[in-house]
Enzyme design. Structure first.
Site, PDB file in Angstrom:
ATOM      1  N   ASP A 195       0.878  -1.377  -0.018  1.00 31.96           N
ATOM      2  CA  ASP A 195      -0.195  -0.045   0.078  1.00 31.96           C
ATOM      3  C   ASP A 195       0.817   1.167  -0.087  1.00 31.96           C
ATOM      4  OD1 ASP A 195      -2.137  -1.539   0.323  1.00 31.96           O
ATOM      5  OD2 ASP A 195      -2.110  -1.547   2.263  1.00 31.96           O
TER       6      ASP A 195
ATOM      7  N   ASP B  88      -0.603  -2.156  -4.122  1.00 30.52           N
ATOM      8  CA  ASP B  88      -1.975  -2.524  -3.514  1.00 30.52           C
ATOM      9  C   ASP B  88      -2.981  -1.425  -3.457  1.00 30.52           C
ATOM     10  OD1 ASP B  88      -4.061  -3.883  -2.508  1.00 30.52           O
ATOM     11  OD2 ASP B  88      -3.002  -4.814  -0.955  1.00 30.52           O
TER      12      ASP B  88
ATOM     13  N   ASP C 115      -5.686   2.630   2.376  1.00 32.71           N
ATOM     14  CA  ASP C 115      -6.627   1.446   2.884  1.00 32.71           C
ATOM     15  C   ASP C 115      -6.798   1.895   4.390  1.00 32.71           C
ATOM     16  OD1 ASP C 115      -6.580   0.449   0.408  1.00 32.71           O
ATOM     17  OD2 ASP C 115      -5.536  -1.396   1.310  1.00 32.71           O
TER      18      ASP C 115
ATOM     19  N   ARG D 184     -12.491   1.158  -6.390  1.00 36.45           N
ATOM     20  CA  ARG D 184     -12.592   1.248  -5.045  1.00 36.45           C
ATOM     21  C   ARG D 184     -12.161   2.717  -4.751  1.00 36.45           C
ATOM     22  NH1 ARG D 184      -8.599  -3.647  -2.850  1.00 36.45           N
ATOM     23  NH2 ARG D 184     -10.091  -5.395  -3.566  1.00 36.45           N
TER      24      ARG D 184
END
Length: 357
Positions: free
Chosen positions: A170, A193, A197, A250
């Site tokens: 991330d 990724d 997050d 997302r």
């Protein structure tokens, strides 16, 4: 990056601009989904003045923390090398860490994720400060057995005016009941990724005025369908004035959280914008969607989510905004003054990203 667009074609194309819903009154501080209505075309607007302090959920007094102040009151240091930077962000005391130039974060034993301690402001100098090759982890090590905020949860962290790219995991990860985090005026691209997050019971977070581009899985809020024990009643996040510039999916993808306030964001050329699942409650307000296959969904994977919408504009999108149920009104927690959705295409690209504060 291998970006999947998953475009529908033919009669599903919505070519007119649509504004999705004016708020209707609902009981107990909730907002209900309501039907679509027309909206004026985009209009020019004066540039927004960057906030000096955190807004949205990061501004809320809760969990023993009065808003989000980062390293305010601590020493101001400047990092120009990897060793300096990693040393500064891990120190226990309040600290303002200025980043000058490009700093490469090593992969090491943590897959390139480097821990940030509480009470830190990490801010880039000028428009060229950059973190590359790795990412920042805001939170204790992951543990399924911890289901309430521990006393040493990481908290009170500000990250502003930095470019992030090339992480092997991330770019920024927030986990394990971390709270009062403000991610503002950054540029995120090319991570392996997630870009930002937020998971495992983290709470009172604002993600504002960032540009996301050349990235696939952008914003995950709640990492797993089986994680209600940590996440339900938490994950309160505000996403506002972000530029989702061909970031594929997302933007965000949400589980369990309520309310999640997604307002005044500019979406351009995305596979999907927002997905609400596992009974999450999302308020979608004043956003502008241009060439987005699915602007917002509640029928995604896992249990259905909830989503209420008002004053959103859709242009050249293949599907309408999906609405369902009622959502706790964000003004229950904080005051805010949104732009009109028609102003977003001018305001957001002009103000989002680095070099704007």
């Amino acid at each position: 990056m291998r970006l999947s667009r998953r475009r529908a074609s033919g009669a599903g194309l919505i070519v007119a601009a649509l504004a999705v819903s004016l708020l209707t009154t609902a009981p107990a501080g909730s907002a209900s989904a309501s039907p679509s209505a027309s909206s004026p075309p985009p209009a020019s607007s004066p540039p927004a003045v960057p906030a000096a302090t955190a807004d949205g959920f990061a501004s809320v007094d809760a969990l023993g923390q009065n808003g989000t102040t980062g390293g305010a009151g601590g020493a101001v240091v400047t990092a120009t090398t990897t060793a300096q930077f990693l040393g500064h962000i891990s120190r226990p005391e309040p600290l303002v860490v200025q980043v000058s130039g490009t700093i490469t974060l090593p992969t090491g034993s943590r897959d390139g994720m480097h821990p940030v301690a509480s009470d830190k402001t990490i801010v880039g100098l000028g428009s060229t400060a950059r973190l590359t090759g790795g990412g920042l982890n805001i939170g204790l090590p992951a543990s399924d057995g911890v289901t309430s905020p521990p006393p040493n949860a990481v908290h009170n962290v500000i990250i502003r005016n930095l470019s992030f790219d090339g992480a092997t995991d991330d770019l920024v990860n927030i986990q394990m009941f971390s709270h009062h985090i403000w991610i503002d005026h950054n540029d995120f691209s090319d991570g392996d990724d997630g870009a930002v997050d937020i998971k495992r019971g983290s709470d009172f977070v604002t993600v504002s005025w960032n540009r996301f581009h050349d990235h696939d899985k952008t914003l995950l809020l709640g990492h797993d369908d089986d994680n209600a024990a940590q996440d339900r009643g938490r994950l309160r996040v505000t996403y506002h004035h972000n530029h989702f510039d061909a970031s594929d999916q997302r933007n965000p993808r949400v589980r369990f959280a309520e309310p999640v306030h997604v307002y005044n964001n500019y979406y351009r050329d995305n596979s999907y914008g927002v997905a609400s699942a596992m009974d999450a409650g999302v308020m979608l307000e004043g956003n502008y969607f241009h060439s987005v296959n699915n602007p917002a969904r509640v029928d995604f994977s896992g249990d259905l989510g909830r989503l209420a919408a008002r004053d959103n504009i859709l242009v050249e999108c293949n599907h309408p905004v999906e609405t369902r149920g009622s959502v706790v009104e964000p003004r229950t927690y904080y005051a805010y003054t949104p732009h009109r959705a028609a102003e977003v295409p001018a305001v957001v690209p002009a103000g989002a990203g680095v070099g704007k504060i």
